[in-house]
Design a protein around this motif. Structure first.
Motif, PDB file in Angstrom:
ATOM      1  N   SER A 101     -80.250  26.199 -32.462  1.00  0.00           N
ATOM      2  CA  SER A 101     -79.547  26.664 -33.661  1.00  0.00           C
ATOM      3  C   SER A 101     -80.305  27.805 -34.332  1.00  0.00           C
ATOM      4  CB  SER A 101     -79.373  25.504 -34.651  1.00  0.00           C
ATOM      5  OG  SER A 101     -78.607  24.471 -34.081  1.00  0.00           O
ATOM      6  N   LYS A 105     -78.986  31.471 -35.339  1.00  0.00           N
ATOM      7  CA  LYS A 105     -79.144  31.970 -36.697  1.00  0.00           C
ATOM      8  C   LYS A 105     -79.759  33.378 -36.703  1.00  0.00           C
ATOM      9  CE  LYS A 105     -80.425  28.796 -39.466  1.00  0.00           C
ATOM     10  NZ  LYS A 105     -81.275  27.788 -40.174  1.00  0.00           N
ATOM     11  N   ASP A 126     -66.995  31.552 -38.556  1.00  0.00           N
ATOM     12  CA  ASP A 126     -68.416  31.355 -38.832  1.00  0.00           C
ATOM     13  C   ASP A 126     -68.711  29.876 -39.083  1.00  0.00           C
ATOM     14  OD1 ASP A 126     -71.041  31.558 -39.466  1.00  0.00           O
ATOM     15  OD2 ASP A 126     -70.785  32.864 -41.208  1.00  0.00           O
ATOM     16  N   ASN A 127     -69.443  29.263 -38.167  1.00  0.00           N
ATOM     17  CA  ASN A 127     -69.903  27.894 -38.332  1.00  0.00           C
ATOM     18  C   ASN A 127     -71.429  27.870 -38.349  1.00  0.00           C
ATOM     19  OD1 ASN A 127     -67.271  26.642 -38.262  1.00  0.00           O
ATOM     20  ND2 ASN A 127     -67.241  27.125 -36.057  1.00  0.00           N
ATOM     21  N   ARG A 128     -71.997  26.738 -38.685  1.00  0.00           N
ATOM     22  CA  ARG A 128     -73.451  26.661 -38.831  1.00  0.00           C
ATOM     23  C   ARG A 128     -74.176  26.901 -37.518  1.00  0.00           C
ATOM     24  NH1 ARG A 128     -77.309  22.629 -38.580  1.00  0.00           N
ATOM     25  NH2 ARG A 128     -75.720  21.099 -38.009  1.00  0.00           N
ATOM     26  N   THR A 129     -73.651  26.386 -36.428  1.00  0.00           N
ATOM     27  CA  THR A 129     -74.331  26.511 -35.138  1.00  0.00           C
ATOM     28  C   THR A 129     -73.543  27.335 -34.132  1.00  0.00           C
ATOM     29  OG1 THR A 129     -73.358  24.427 -34.365  1.00  0.00           O
ATOM     30  CG2 THR A 129     -75.521  24.318 -35.445  1.00  0.00           C
TER      31      THR A 129
END
Length: 525
Positions: A101, A105, A126-129
């Motif tokens: 991740s 990032k 757009d997602n966190r991972t």
């Protein structure tokens, strides 16, 4: 006021960036620095070379020291690949989901700070991972679950800290087909011992046995690092940590049972055998029989599942020098014959066979062949007892019993002999097993897919030499002296050493056993 590019200049720059990732990153990328915040990305020469390798080769494997910015360079390359190419599917996998991740990032952060006029594709999902671009390219982090990435065709697979990913060999079998449509792979890692997928793939690539392009980046490729920097960094590091984190040394890294420095020393002292003989040419001989020396043969018999080997070593017990070794997969009767013949050729030396299920078959065959120097032990205590005594005791068993109790003892003895330089190992086959003999949840064992048959046979040799042949020597001689004094002077006491007074064949000394039966209580502990 900043200079405004014309439309023609913008098009020219976009084309130039799209052709050359080195130019793009050095002129238009920004990264987050822990001390200085957002700064322009200015790459070093070794990083530029790496970017060109990513662009020129489908498969890249990078053996690296830590803190060289290789993950950041890889993130920059991913930004370039996704921005300037349509429908690219990137998967990042690491030993921990958080590590994967973090790389995603970094990609997102670099992309967000590209000049607006150069952002020919923007983030649409757009997602966190994970995230997707308006041109159809996408990236996501993944765990190392068995089905990771199997269902999708990948444009690029990034394996971050690949040497530390458990079970990567099985994962690779499922991931490789996803690259069959032209996808690429970047595998980067510090070393983590030998025998894992990263080590085997890197070594095979060096020997041009696969399609990976290798890059090795030890600590000193960085232009700002010198001996003073190295001394400061390593002041509180162990030798193993230095090898793993800075020197790119496979053999000195990893949690091997035998210390890496001892492995390095053993490697320098290994030699090729003088002879390779036997029906399969797998009997290696370094030294022929010397009548002035005493020998010991220790054997480990294959379980019969096809994965392991039947092996034996012959050791000069005075110098603890390995003089012969066999490793193969013969039939049990044939293996027993090989042990018999080899034992005879080395002066009727003591033969120690691990008495697992198939080991008993070999031992039975040796007894039937009347080999009269077989190692026996007491069932409950595993105490060594001589053959002529053991044949009169119901609680004795031929061979050596490897159990939950004795296994850690013999391995500890093996490690002790190596650490204290009390053993001379000649064999590269045995060294190969030592390199992949590791701690697994506190238990010493071979890495998955590797064997430890030669190790266990040698560990038994160390144990027997240090207990049966040395620790009990004085007591055995004392007991023999008492028994000899109690027999008639005209009688001949049996000895198993050819050339000495009293040496006789099996049938002859059995009669003497009957004569001594009234005194057998002396030999019982």
């Amino acid at each position: 006021m900043a200079y405004q590019l014309s439309k023609e200049e913008i098009v020219k720059e976009i084309v130039r960036c799209g052709k050359d990732p080195v130019y793009f990153l050095n002129n238009y990328a920004k990264i987050s620095h822990p001390q200085h915040g957002l700064i322009s990305f200015k790459t070093y020469d070794f990083q530029d070379d790496l970017l060109r390798s990513f662009n020129d080769h489908r498969f890249n494997i990078i053996l690296k020291a830590r803190q060289l910015g290789i993950s950041t360079i890889t993130a920059g390359y991913v930004v370039w690949l996704m921005m300037f190419h349509r429908d690219k599917n990137v998967l990042v996998m690491a030993t921990k989901f958080g590590t994967a991740s973090n790389l995603v990032k970094k990609v997102k952060n670099i992309m967000r700070h590209v000049p607006d006029w150069l952002s020919i594709a923007s983030i649409s999902v757009d997602n966190r991972t994970s995230f997707e671009l308006s041109n159809g390219s996408q990236i996501k982090a993944s765990s190392t679950s068995g089905d990771a990435g199997r269902s999708e065709a990948l444009s690029l697979l990034v394996l971050d800290e690949a040497a530390h990913i458990d079970g990567l060999e099985e994962l690779w079998m499922g991931l490789y087909p996803t690259l069959s449509t032209g996808g690429s792979c970047i595998a980067l890692s510090t070393p983590n011992g030998v025998g894992n997928w990263f080590h085997k793939t890197y070594v095979a690539a060096e020997e041009e046995q696969n399609d990976f392009n290798t890059t090795k980046l030890p600590w000193d490729v960085h232009p700002d690092r010198d001996s003073a920097w190295f001394d400061k960094e390593t002041r509180n590091m162990s030798r193993r940590e230095i090898a793993q984190e800075l020197e790119c040394n496979f053999n000195m890294s990893g949690e091997t049972v035998i210390h890496p420095e001892d492995i390095e020393r053993l490697i320098t002292r290994s030699i090729e055998p003088e002879y390779r003989t036997g029906f399969d040419r797998n009997l290696y001989i370094w030294e022929k029989f010397n009548p002035e020396c005493s020998y010991l043969l220790t054997a480990d018999v294959a379980r019969g599942d096809g994965k392991d080997y039947s092996v034996f070593h012959v050791i000069d017990v005075t110098t603890m020098t390995q003089v012969a070794e066999y490793q193969g997969k013969p039939e049990l009767d044939f293996f027993a014959q090989m042990i018999y013949d080899t034992g005879k050729s080395y002066g009727d030396c003591m033969v120690v066979v691990e008495n697992n299920n198939v080991g008993f078959s070999v031992l039975t065959k040796l007894v039937d062949m009347e080999y009269n120097n077989i190692y026996y032990s007491i069932k409950s205590t595993h105490e060594y007892v001589e053959q002529y005594v053991a044949e009169q005791r119901s609680n004795s068993v031929p061979g050596f019993t490897t159990s939950m109790k004795t296994r850690p003892l013999i391995i500890a003895k093996f490690e002790e002999f190596i650490r204290n330089e009390l053993i001379n190992i000649s064999s590269n086959r045995l060294l190969g097993e030592i390199k992949t003999f590791v701690w697994n949840n506190g238990k010493p064992e071979a890495m998955r897919g590797y064997n430890d048959d030669l190790i266990m046979a040698m560990a038994i040799a160390c144990w027997v030499r240090d207990t049966a042949l040395v620790g009990d020597k004085r007591e055995n001689e004392y007991r023999k002296a008492i028994l000899s004094g109690m027999t008639k002077s005209s009688s001949t006491f049996h000895t198993q050493i050819p050339g000495q007074i009293g040496y006789s064949k099996t049938d002859e000394y059995k009669d003497k056993i009957k004569e001594m039966e009234p005194f057998m209580w002396i030999t019982k502990g």
